[in-house]
Design an enzyme around this catalytic site. Structure first.
Site, PDB file in Angstrom:
ATOM      1  CG  HIS A  81     103.099  65.224  -2.633  1.00  0.00           C
ATOM      2  ND1 HIS A  81     101.810  64.996  -2.915  1.00  0.00           N
ATOM      3  CD2 HIS A  81     103.979  64.444  -3.238  1.00  0.00           C
ATOM      4  CE1 HIS A  81     101.705  64.464  -4.292  1.00  0.00           C
ATOM      5  NE2 HIS A  81     103.189  64.201  -4.251  1.00  0.00           N
ATOM      6  CD  GLU A 124      98.764  66.283  -2.571  1.00  0.00           C
ATOM      7  OE1 GLU A 124      98.634  65.435  -3.347  1.00  0.00           O
ATOM      8  OE2 GLU A 124      99.834  66.761  -2.251  1.00  0.00           O
TER       9      GLU A 124
END
Lengths: 390, 290
Positions: free
Chosen positions: B248, B210
């Site tokens: 996150h 990611e």
């Protein structure tokens, strides 16, 4: 959490770093009074906004004390500053910093970050201050000096001195730089920063001054310094993102018309990617989190339904800890409380899926359940297009 | 065989008497994991569904021979249990906790590396070796099935999504692990690839990346030079605006670096099959393995 320049400078001053004399004001007349009280030939007005690139956007003005400080201050205070970092919606100016404009002989850079690759706090220094560190790294990487700090020893005085002598040869100047390096490192560690930066640190005659400073704090460590929470300037944050965070959600506004509710940050990002692959545009990123309660799910649904831009709602859940029945109850509650105005397409998998499906089926609501994620994404995009065409 | 955890692993849970610690210790044991004990200061002599509780990790290791620990301790206090596990000689430490201040993680990690232990996480779903019936984490066990595919990921739910596809496509997994969604984590993609390289039971690897940081770029470099098993990758976050943390703590594009596009390019150049549509990952792996 980001701090304003004037807040960052206050922390630097407490640690013994010199900054230009200045005052923080909130209206134009106050600005004029402040400028006069500085008794300096040249002054600078600086918009206090959580963004870089303020100068180019017209948020900084260097003036003589004889100029029309009052109207210039008024202009900046009324601004909605659109910089290369704010996005097209810009940011309102929260306050104005009125400072003396010192003579500038040299512009240096100092910054402290946590290197995510090796977990070391890293101090960066460069003689090429004034531009951002990414530009320096691109244009002249040989002009960046690094010190990786051993967490057990901390930053040693010899390391600060070492960096200082790379930037200046005169003892008088180098000593002040070394002091600033140590102070910045101590601030980074004791305030749990994500970034502590002085850019530029200027040499002005025999003095070294922090002309601009940026201190960003890690939200996850704010519990250690509850007093810092008072420095948060809510006017600089998107109101929806702010209320989402208070509800325990992670929400980020985007430009499109498909409202997304997903569990897990990675899956939420991937859902946006999938919508875009099929030619659609998501209105937001929204991660309800792993252990969301029925209330949190309902709050999330309400945020999507409140958003006037949203034409279709896409729910993508892979229930692990979050159970599908809990999700269904939250969604159904939010929709029933408001009456459904928007089409909802849901793809739901995982823990207690059968119970979740049954709850949706029994609710009498028009929620389309599509088992395949790819098909669901295609359908959402088609629906959004159909609605924006009509 | 598998990497890091297996049938022989003797697992304890730090924070076993808490709500999550209890739930997941039992779930891990039910999956087949050899849960030999738990640690909660002051609760020595009690049991959690038959699993003995100890006051300290040292004591738990002495009594049970534990070598793997699963940590469920609130973020503000999570540094100490990591260090406690290291000092007690635990080789593999899995820290589930989300929201640990990164400077705490960084300083704990320094000691972890010095002592030669391995830290998985923090902010990870954990690790599971279906071939070895061993699960040390919070992932739903039932979606996994034994087989030749290794899975490494920075995200929890995204891993479940991919594993579910693999299982439904008839491809089982050797070991699946989450590196963690924080900016500073213990294991990197490269560390895991090195282990998968030496694991005869792993025939292919799925890498789920990611935005943020450069772990994917480093993986690409390593794969190009030294990794000869097939790799399929997916990178999330193409639409992420710069400067925003996408859920996150570690998923952030800063100063133009850490973009999905940059990572995809690096991986593609290294010969990795990069899949742009998440729902096609399972199919891509099947195409390669058949």
């Amino acid at each position: 959490m980001n701090l304003h320049e004037f807040q960052s400078k206050r922390i630097l001053m407490e640690k013994g770093v010199s900054v230009p004399r200045g005052l923080m004001v909130c209206d134009a007349l106050e600005a004029l009074v402040a400028a006069r009280s500085l008794k300096a030939d040249k002054i600078v007005l600086k918009a206090q906004v959580h963004s870089g690139g303020r100068g180019k956007a017209g948020g900084i003005a260097v003036m003589s004390i004889d100029d029309d400080v009052r109207s210039e201050a008024g202009r900046i205070l009324r601004m909605n500053l659109v910089t290369n970092q704010t996005g097209p919606q810009g940011k309102t100016v929260s306050a104005l910093l009125v400072e003396e404009a010192p003579q500038i002989d040299e512009e240096l850079y100092l910054g402290v970050v946590l290197d995510r690759n090796d977990g070391h706090v890293t101090v960066m220094a460069s003689p090429a201050g004034g531009m951002d560190i990414e530009t320096i790294a691109k244009q002249s990487p040989e002009k960046i000096y690094l010190v990786k700090v051993d967490p057990l020893r901390g930053l040693c005085p010899f390391q600060s001195r070492g960096l200082a002598y790379k930037l200046a040869s005169k003892n008088l100047i180098a000593n002040q730089i070394a002091k600033a390096v140590t102070a910045l490192y101590e601030i980074f560690v004791s305030y749990d920063c994500t970034l502590a930066e002085i850019n530029p640190l200027v040499v002005s005659g025999e003095k070294v001054l922090a002309l601009d400073a940026k201190i960003n704090l890690d939200d996850h460590a704010l519990f250690r310094r509850p007093e810092m929470a008072e420095l948060r300037d809510r006017s600089q944050e998107d109101p929806v993102e702010l209320s989402a965070r208070q509800a325990g959600l992670s929400y980020i506004k985007l430009d499109g018309d498909i409202g997304c509710m997903v569990n897990g940050a990675g899956l939420a990002m991937a859902t946006l990617d999938l919508i875009s692959i099929h030619g659609g545009a998501p209105a937001n990123f929204l991660d309800v989190g792993g252990g969301a309660s029925e209330q949190v799910v309902a709050d999330a649904m309400n945020i999507l339904l409140d958003d006037m831009r949203v034409k279709v709602v896409f729910i993508n859940i892979f229930g692990g800890i979050l159970r599908c029945d809990v999700l269904a109850r939250g969604v159904i509650r939010a929709i029933k409380e408001r009456g459904l105005q928007l089409p909802v397409i849901a793809r739901i998998e995982g823990t207690n899926i059968d119970l979740g499906r049954k709850l949706f089926a029994d609710s009498g609501l028009q929620i389309q359940m599509i088992p395949s994620l790819d098909e669901a994404a295609k359908l959402v995009v088609a629906k959004a297009k159909e609605l924006s065409a009509s | 065989m598998a990497i890091l955890v297996n049938r022989e692993s003797r697992v304890i849970c730090q924070g076993i008497t808490g709500r999550n610690g209890t739930f997941h210790s039992i779930a891990c044991r039910d999956y087949g994991t050899n849960m030999v004990g738990g640690v909660t200061p002051g609760k020595k002599g009690t049991f959690v569904d038959g699993i003995p509780v100890f006051n300290t990790v040292e004591e738990a290791v002495l009594e049970t021979g534990a070598n793997v620990s699963l940590i469920f301790i609130p973020a503000a206090h999570a540094k100490d249990p990591i260090l406690e596990a290291v000092d007690a000689g635990i080789g593999v430490i899995v820290c589930i906790t989300e929201g640990i201040p990164p400077l705490d993680t960084a300083s704990a990690l320094y000691t972890v590396k010095q002592k030669g232990s391995v830290l998985i996480g923090p902010n990870t779903p954990g690790i599971i070796s279906p071939t070895e019936k061993c699960k040390v984490g919070i992932m739903p066990g039932y979606i996994h099935t034994p087989g030749p595919v290794g899975v490494i990921s920075r995200s929890g739910t995204l891993t479940y999504e991919v594993v579910d596809q693999l299982t439904k496509a008839g491809m089982g997994q050797s070991t699946c692990l989450g590196l963690g969604g924080d900016p500073v984590v213990g294991l990197s993609f490269v560390d895991c690839l090195k282990m998968f390289k030496d694991d005869p039971k792993t025939g292919a690897v799925v890498l789920i990346g990611e935005i943020g940081g450069s772990a994917e770029e480093q993986a690409a470099e390593y794969i190009k030079k030294e990794f000869c098993k097939p790799v399929v990758a997916y990178v999330a976050g193409k639409l992420a605006p710069p400067g925003k943390r996408m859920g996150h703590a570690g998923a952030i594009i800063s100063g133009g670096s850490g973009t999905a596009q940059g990572k995809i390019e690096a991986l593609t150049k290294a010969g990795v099959t990069v899949v742009e549509n998440l729902t096609k990952v399972g199919q891509a792996v099947r195409d390669i393995l058949s």
